[in-house]
Structures are given as C-alpha cells and as structure tokens.
Design a protein around this motif. Structure first.
Motif, PDB file in Angstrom:
ATOM      1  N   THR A 187      -3.984  12.099  -0.020  1.00  0.00           N
ATOM      2  CA  THR A 187      -4.135  13.555   0.099  1.00  0.00           C
ATOM      3  C   THR A 187      -3.192  14.191   1.107  1.00  0.00           C
ATOM      4  OG1 THR A 187      -5.899  13.239   1.743  1.00  0.00           O
ATOM      5  CG2 THR A 187      -6.561  13.446  -0.579  1.00  0.00           C
ATOM      6  N   ARG A 188      -2.347  13.389   1.751  1.00  0.00           N
ATOM      7  CA  ARG A 188      -1.405  13.968   2.712  1.00  0.00           C
ATOM      8  C   ARG A 188      -0.104  13.179   2.693  1.00  0.00           C
ATOM      9  NH1 ARG A 188      -0.910  11.070   7.459  1.00  0.00           N
ATOM     10  NH2 ARG A 188      -2.443   9.401   7.782  1.00  0.00           N
ATOM     11  N   VAL A 189       0.950  13.800   3.184  1.00  0.00           N
ATOM     12  CA  VAL A 189       2.251  13.142   3.265  1.00  0.00           C
ATOM     13  C   VAL A 189       2.443  12.596   4.677  1.00  0.00           C
ATOM     14  CG1 VAL A 189       3.215  14.640   1.492  1.00  0.00           C
ATOM     15  CG2 VAL A 189       3.432  15.288   3.904  1.00  0.00           C
ATOM     16  N   GLY A 190       3.519  11.825   4.859  1.00  0.00           N
ATOM     17  CA  GLY A 190       3.826  11.295   6.177  1.00  0.00           C
ATOM     18  C   GLY A 190       3.415   9.843   6.337  1.00  0.00           C
ATOM     19  N   SER A 191       3.564   9.332   7.550  1.00  0.00           N
ATOM     20  CA  SER A 191       3.248   7.940   7.856  1.00  0.00           C
ATOM     21  C   SER A 191       1.743   7.718   7.807  1.00  0.00           C
ATOM     22  CB  SER A 191       3.784   7.584   9.242  1.00  0.00           C
ATOM     23  OG  SER A 191       3.475   6.245   9.565  1.00  0.00           O
ATOM     24  N   GLN A 192       1.327   6.689   7.077  1.00  0.00           N
ATOM     25  CA  GLN A 192      -0.098   6.402   6.941  1.00  0.00           C
ATOM     26  C   GLN A 192      -0.303   4.968   6.489  1.00  0.00           C
ATOM     27  OE1 GLN A 192      -1.713   8.670   3.362  1.00  0.00           O
ATOM     28  NE2 GLN A 192       0.354   9.543   3.568  1.00  0.00           N
ATOM     29  N   LYS A 193      -1.498   4.462   6.738  1.00  0.00           N
ATOM     30  CA  LYS A 193      -1.819   3.085   6.362  1.00  0.00           C
ATOM     31  C   LYS A 193      -2.460   3.080   4.983  1.00  0.00           C
ATOM     32  CE  LYS A 193      -2.439  -0.098   9.273  1.00  0.00           C
ATOM     33  NZ  LYS A 193      -2.850  -1.037  10.349  1.00  0.00           N
ATOM     34  N   LEU A 194      -1.881   2.271   4.080  1.00  0.00           N
ATOM     35  CA  LEU A 194      -2.384   2.156   2.716  1.00  0.00           C
ATOM     36  C   LEU A 194      -3.146   0.853   2.550  1.00  0.00           C
ATOM     37  CD1 LEU A 194       0.802   3.217   0.675  1.00  0.00           C
ATOM     38  CD2 LEU A 194      -0.993   4.693   1.625  1.00  0.00           C
ATOM     39  N   ASN A 195      -4.198   0.896   1.724  1.00  0.00           N
ATOM     40  CA  ASN A 195      -4.893  -0.345   1.399  1.00  0.00           C
ATOM     41  C   ASN A 195      -4.153  -1.052   0.264  1.00  0.00           C
ATOM     42  OD1 ASN A 195      -5.710   0.794  -1.093  1.00  0.00           O
ATOM     43  ND2 ASN A 195      -7.583   1.619  -0.192  1.00  0.00           N
ATOM     44  N   GLY A 196      -4.707  -2.148  -0.229  1.00  0.00           N
ATOM     45  CA  GLY A 196      -4.005  -2.962  -1.210  1.00  0.00           C
ATOM     46  C   GLY A 196      -3.661  -2.241  -2.496  1.00  0.00           C
ATOM     47  N   TYR A 197      -4.640  -1.593  -3.124  1.00  0.00           N
ATOM     48  CA  TYR A 197      -4.354  -0.954  -4.411  1.00  0.00           C
ATOM     49  C   TYR A 197      -3.492   0.294  -4.240  1.00  0.00           C
ATOM     50  CZ  TYR A 197      -8.340   2.302  -3.588  1.00  0.00           C
ATOM     51  OH  TYR A 197      -9.203   3.245  -3.086  1.00  0.00           O
ATOM     52  N   GLN A 198      -3.610   0.978  -3.101  1.00  0.00           N
ATOM     53  CA  GLN A 198      -2.746   2.126  -2.842  1.00  0.00           C
ATOM     54  C   GLN A 198      -1.296   1.678  -2.644  1.00  0.00           C
ATOM     55  OE1 GLN A 198      -4.778   3.619   0.603  1.00  0.00           O
ATOM     56  NE2 GLN A 198      -5.981   5.120  -0.557  1.00  0.00           N
ATOM     57  N   ALA A 199      -1.112   0.569  -1.913  1.00  0.00           N
ATOM     58  CA  ALA A 199       0.238   0.058  -1.664  1.00  0.00           C
ATOM     59  C   ALA A 199       0.902  -0.389  -2.959  1.00  0.00           C
ATOM     60  CB  ALA A 199       0.183  -1.100  -0.668  1.00  0.00           C
ATOM     61  N   LEU A 200       0.133  -1.020  -3.850  1.00  0.00           N
ATOM     62  CA  LEU A 200       0.700  -1.436  -5.129  1.00  0.00           C
ATOM     63  C   LEU A 200       1.106  -0.217  -5.952  1.00  0.00           C
ATOM     64  CD1 LEU A 200       1.428  -3.681  -7.087  1.00  0.00           C
ATOM     65  CD2 LEU A 200      -0.921  -3.618  -7.950  1.00  0.00           C
ATOM     66  N   SER A 201       0.310   0.835  -5.909  1.00  0.00           N
ATOM     67  CA  SER A 201       0.655   2.075  -6.611  1.00  0.00           C
ATOM     68  C   SER A 201       1.942   2.671  -6.052  1.00  0.00           C
ATOM     69  CB  SER A 201      -0.489   3.088  -6.478  1.00  0.00           C
ATOM     70  OG  SER A 201      -1.664   2.609  -7.089  1.00  0.00           O
ATOM     71  N   PHE A 202       2.084   2.641  -4.744  1.00  0.00           N
ATOM     72  CA  PHE A 202       3.293   3.135  -4.089  1.00  0.00           C
ATOM     73  C   PHE A 202       4.513   2.340  -4.559  1.00  0.00           C
ATOM     74  CE2 PHE A 202       6.247   3.096  -0.441  1.00  0.00           C
ATOM     75  CZ  PHE A 202       6.419   4.460  -0.233  1.00  0.00           C
ATOM     76  N   ALA A 203       4.338   1.022  -4.697  1.00  0.00           N
ATOM     77  CA  ALA A 203       5.449   0.153  -5.088  1.00  0.00           C
ATOM     78  C   ALA A 203       5.853   0.349  -6.544  1.00  0.00           C
ATOM     79  CB  ALA A 203       5.069  -1.308  -4.856  1.00  0.00           C
ATOM     80  N   ARG A 204       4.952   0.877  -7.372  1.00  0.00           N
ATOM     81  CA  ARG A 204       5.234   1.007  -8.802  1.00  0.00           C
ATOM     82  C   ARG A 204       5.949   2.312  -9.155  1.00  0.00           C
ATOM     83  NH1 ARG A 204       0.252   0.412 -12.406  1.00  0.00           N
ATOM     84  NH2 ARG A 204       1.786  -0.156 -13.981  1.00  0.00           N
ATOM     85  N   ILE A 205       6.052   3.239  -8.203  1.00  0.00           N
ATOM     86  CA  ILE A 205       6.696   4.532  -8.484  1.00  0.00           C
ATOM     87  C   ILE A 205       8.153   4.329  -8.864  1.00  0.00           C
ATOM     88  CG2 ILE A 205       7.389   6.753  -7.507  1.00  0.00           C
ATOM     89  CD1 ILE A 205       5.076   6.451  -5.511  1.00  0.00           C
ATOM     90  N   SER A 257      -2.062 -11.225  -5.789  1.00  0.00           N
ATOM     91  CA  SER A 257      -2.581 -11.760  -4.528  1.00  0.00           C
ATOM     92  C   SER A 257      -2.205 -10.880  -3.352  1.00  0.00           C
ATOM     93  CB  SER A 257      -2.054 -13.180  -4.296  1.00  0.00           C
ATOM     94  OG  SER A 257      -0.649 -13.172  -4.114  1.00  0.00           O
ATOM     95  N   PHE A 258      -1.112 -10.119  -3.491  1.00  0.00           N
ATOM     96  CA  PHE A 258      -0.672  -9.301  -2.372  1.00  0.00           C
ATOM     97  C   PHE A 258      -1.579  -8.094  -2.147  1.00  0.00           C
ATOM     98  CE2 PHE A 258       3.432 -11.363  -3.662  1.00  0.00           C
ATOM     99  CZ  PHE A 258       3.343 -12.330  -2.672  1.00  0.00           C
ATOM    100  N   ILE A 259      -2.334  -7.679  -3.184  1.00  0.00           N
ATOM    101  CA  ILE A 259      -3.364  -6.664  -2.964  1.00  0.00           C
ATOM    102  C   ILE A 259      -4.377  -7.214  -1.968  1.00  0.00           C
ATOM    103  CG2 ILE A 259      -5.275  -5.374  -3.994  1.00  0.00           C
ATOM    104  CD1 ILE A 259      -3.768  -5.203  -6.569  1.00  0.00           C
ATOM    105  N   SER A 260      -4.794  -8.458  -2.207  1.00  0.00           N
ATOM    106  CA  SER A 260      -5.785  -9.083  -1.333  1.00  0.00           C
ATOM    107  C   SER A 260      -5.224  -9.352   0.055  1.00  0.00           C
ATOM    108  CB  SER A 260      -6.283 -10.391  -1.960  1.00  0.00           C
ATOM    109  OG  SER A 260      -6.955 -10.131  -3.170  1.00  0.00           O
ATOM    110  N   ILE A 261      -3.947  -9.765   0.121  1.00  0.00           N
ATOM    111  CA  ILE A 261      -3.326 -10.029   1.418  1.00  0.00           C
ATOM    112  C   ILE A 261      -3.259  -8.749   2.243  1.00  0.00           C
ATOM    113  CG2 ILE A 261      -1.139 -10.578   2.541  1.00  0.00           C
ATOM    114  CD1 ILE A 261      -2.547 -13.037   1.700  1.00  0.00           C
ATOM    115  N   ILE A 262      -2.852  -7.640   1.617  1.00  0.00           N
ATOM    116  CA  ILE A 262      -2.754  -6.363   2.330  1.00  0.00           C
ATOM    117  C   ILE A 262      -4.121  -5.931   2.837  1.00  0.00           C
ATOM    118  CG2 ILE A 262      -2.293  -3.889   2.029  1.00  0.00           C
ATOM    119  CD1 ILE A 262       0.038  -4.710   0.174  1.00  0.00           C
ATOM    120  N   ASP A 263      -5.147  -6.107   2.005  1.00  0.00           N
ATOM    121  CA  ASP A 263      -6.498  -5.753   2.445  1.00  0.00           C
ATOM    122  C   ASP A 263      -6.959  -6.665   3.582  1.00  0.00           C
ATOM    123  OD1 ASP A 263      -6.807  -3.623   0.721  1.00  0.00           O
ATOM    124  OD2 ASP A 263      -7.757  -4.803  -0.862  1.00  0.00           O
TER     125      ASP A 263
END
Length: 325
Positions: free
Chosen positions: A189-207, A143-149
């Motif tokens: 495609t770049r490093v640094g501060s950026q806004k992630l969508n739901g599926y990108q944020a979940l991918s970030f959390a799984r690292i 559900s947090f994918i949807s909440i983030i989106d």
C-alpha cells in the motif's frame, strides 16, 4: 540469474555446514529432506572421469510451479568438494548447451530433465561432458518463499509502478505460500523501502511488464543480494530453522550420514573462496559458438577440446585462463 545461483550455492552450503555447529536440531531437520526417487545406478558406477577424494554433486534449481510434476531445470551446477586440493568449486552448466540426450537426440541440456527427470539429466551430463557425478540435489525455487519468511523478510525499495504490478501477482503467490503463519493476504500500500514477506518478495521478482526483462533481472538481484546479507548477518543458531523451512522443497539421493560427511569436508576446507567456472566456455569463440542452429533455436555448441579444460578444473584444480588459451 547469477545472484540466484549464488543463493542456491549458499543455501546448499548452509545445509552442509550446519550439522556440526548445532548437531542435534540440524540432523533432525536434515532427515526430513525428501529422498529423490531416482535410479542411483548411474551415480554409483564410474564410466567417465573420476578421482578418489573428489566428489561432484549436481545441484538443480527447478522452475516448476506448485502442482507441476516435471519441468525444465532453471539452473544446473556441479559443486565439487575437492579433498585432494582442499578446494570447493562450482561449475555452472548453461541451459542452452547443445548436447546429445540419450534416446532423444540433440537438443538443449535443459530439455533432458523434462524428458526423463534427474536420471536422464545425469546420464546426459556424464556422457556429454565425460565426468562422473556422485550425488544430486534438487532445489525448488519455491523454497525461497520459506527461506525469506524464516529469515524475517527481505528489504527492498518499491516504486509506484512496481507496487501496482506486484499487487497483481500477490493473490497467486499468496496461495503458493505454505507458511502456516502467513495470515491474511496483504497487498502493498505504499512506495519506498520496506520489508517484504516471502510471497510479496516473489511477486516483486516476477514483475516485468512495466519495464523490461532487464528491469526484472535488477529486481531479482536486489532481492537475492539483500537476502544474502540477511543470511550472512544471521546467527548460526538460526541455521537449523532455515534448514527446517527449506527441507520440504529439497530432494536428494544422499542419506543424512552422507550429508554429515560432506559437511565435515566443507567445514574443513572452508567456504571463504569458492572457485567458479561456466561451461560451455563463452568467453572465447575458440571453445563455443552461440546462435540459432536449425530447428533447435538458440543454442551453445561447444568444441570437444573444451571438455579437457572442464576436467582439468574439476579434477586438477586448474582454473581457465583465457590469456593462456
């Protein structure tokens, strides 16, 4: 995990506190929350400690992946709406608590859900901790994918190593996302501060492979902390749409009428100060012992005396003070 629990709490309180603020839309979306197909008989009968004016809602965070029907519960909490003492309380239950699961014998508390879903977990909690539960809510972390989106994304700082690793997960999490407006899959495609969508944020959390579990925890805390700020700064006019986004991933035995009743109680009491407790009590060896125990692996064994402290917190509004115990 503490931050993840905080987000679950806030999500539930958003669900409970919004209907009066924007009644029409909220009630419409609340009615779309899934009805949990559980045997509510165990919730309706009072076999253990209970008190008029106090309601205990079991909140479960499921770690199920898309397509899975049963899994262990990643997080278990009891939300107490206390109209006697005018307080809201959260009791976090340890997954590794060593309990007697009816029909299965001793094991970790988290296994009860895998063995018999909500009903067996409810029976296990009630019989081992000697308290009655009134209702149950199951929140799938998808559900947090949807909440983030729905909130418009979450801002995080991405390093080069993290960018490489999260791009490995994105093809999978992209498939999990059910957002009709997700567009084509987008890698980072770049490093640094950026806004992630739901599926990108979940991918970030799984690292976790490029550093450690500790690094993974830090990334999850970053996402949840920043998301909490986004929700806090969001107009309450947008809350119904957060409910709409989360509703398909939430199941409960509660009717819309009951959720509205609870929302009135929550709004009257206020969410400014939520009292919290963890059980078993791990801050003192007097009340619990953690370690490898035979074939059960690492478990938390609690002393029967500590149940009195739990019930005193829930029903008498007495917070545990280690210095006095």
């Amino acid at each position: 995990m503490k931050r993840l629990k905080q987000l679950m709490i806030i999500l539930l309180l958003v669900l409970l506190a919004t209907p009066l603020a924007i009644f029409g839309l909220s009630v419409s979306y609340l009615s779309k929350i899934n009805s949990s197909n559980i045997d509510t008989g165990s919730l309706e009968k009072h076999s253990y400690a209970h008190k008029d004016g106090i309601k205990n809602i079991l909140i479960l965070g499921s770690d199920a992946r898309p397509g899975e029907n049963a899994s262990r519960t990643d997080s278990m909490m009891i939300l107490t709406i206390d109209n006697v003492n005018d307080s809201l309380k959260i009791t976090s239950l340890a997954r590794d608590a060593f309990v007697n699961i009816p029909g299965y014998g001793y094991s970790k508390l988290t296994h009860a859900y895998a063995y018999g879903k909500e009903k067996l977990l409810i029976d296990t909690i009630e019989s081992n901790f000697e308290i009655d539960l009134d209702d149950v809510v199951l929140i799938n972390f998808q559900s947090f994918i949807s909440i983030i989106d729905a909130i418009g994304g979450v801002t995080v700082n991405v390093t080069e190593d993290e960018m490489t690793e999260m791009n490995k997960f994105i093809p999978e999490t992209y498939k999990w996302s059910e957002n009709p407006d997700k567009g084509e899959m987008t890698l980072i495609t770049r490093v640094g501060s950026q806004k992630l969508n739901g599926y990108q944020a979940l991918s970030f959390a799984r690292i976790r492979k490029n550093d450690s579990a500790f690094g993974r925890d830090n990334r999850q805390r970053m996402i949840v902390s920043n998301l909490l700020k986004e929700i806090k700064n969001t107009s309450k006019l947008k809350y119904p749409f957060l409910i709409k986004a989360a509703a398909p991933y939430i199941s409960t035995n509660m009717s819309t009428t009951k959720m509205i009743k609870y929302s009135i109680d929550v709004l009257r009491i206020g969410t400014g100060s939520i009292k919290q407790m963890e059980f078993p009590i791990v801050s003192s060896e007097k009340y619990s012992t953690g370690g490898i125990y035979g074939s059960y692996g690492w478990v938390l064994r609690f002393e029967p005396e500590s149940i009195k402290i739990l019930k005193s917190f829930i029903f008498n509004d007495v917070q545990f003070d280690e210095s006095k115990n």
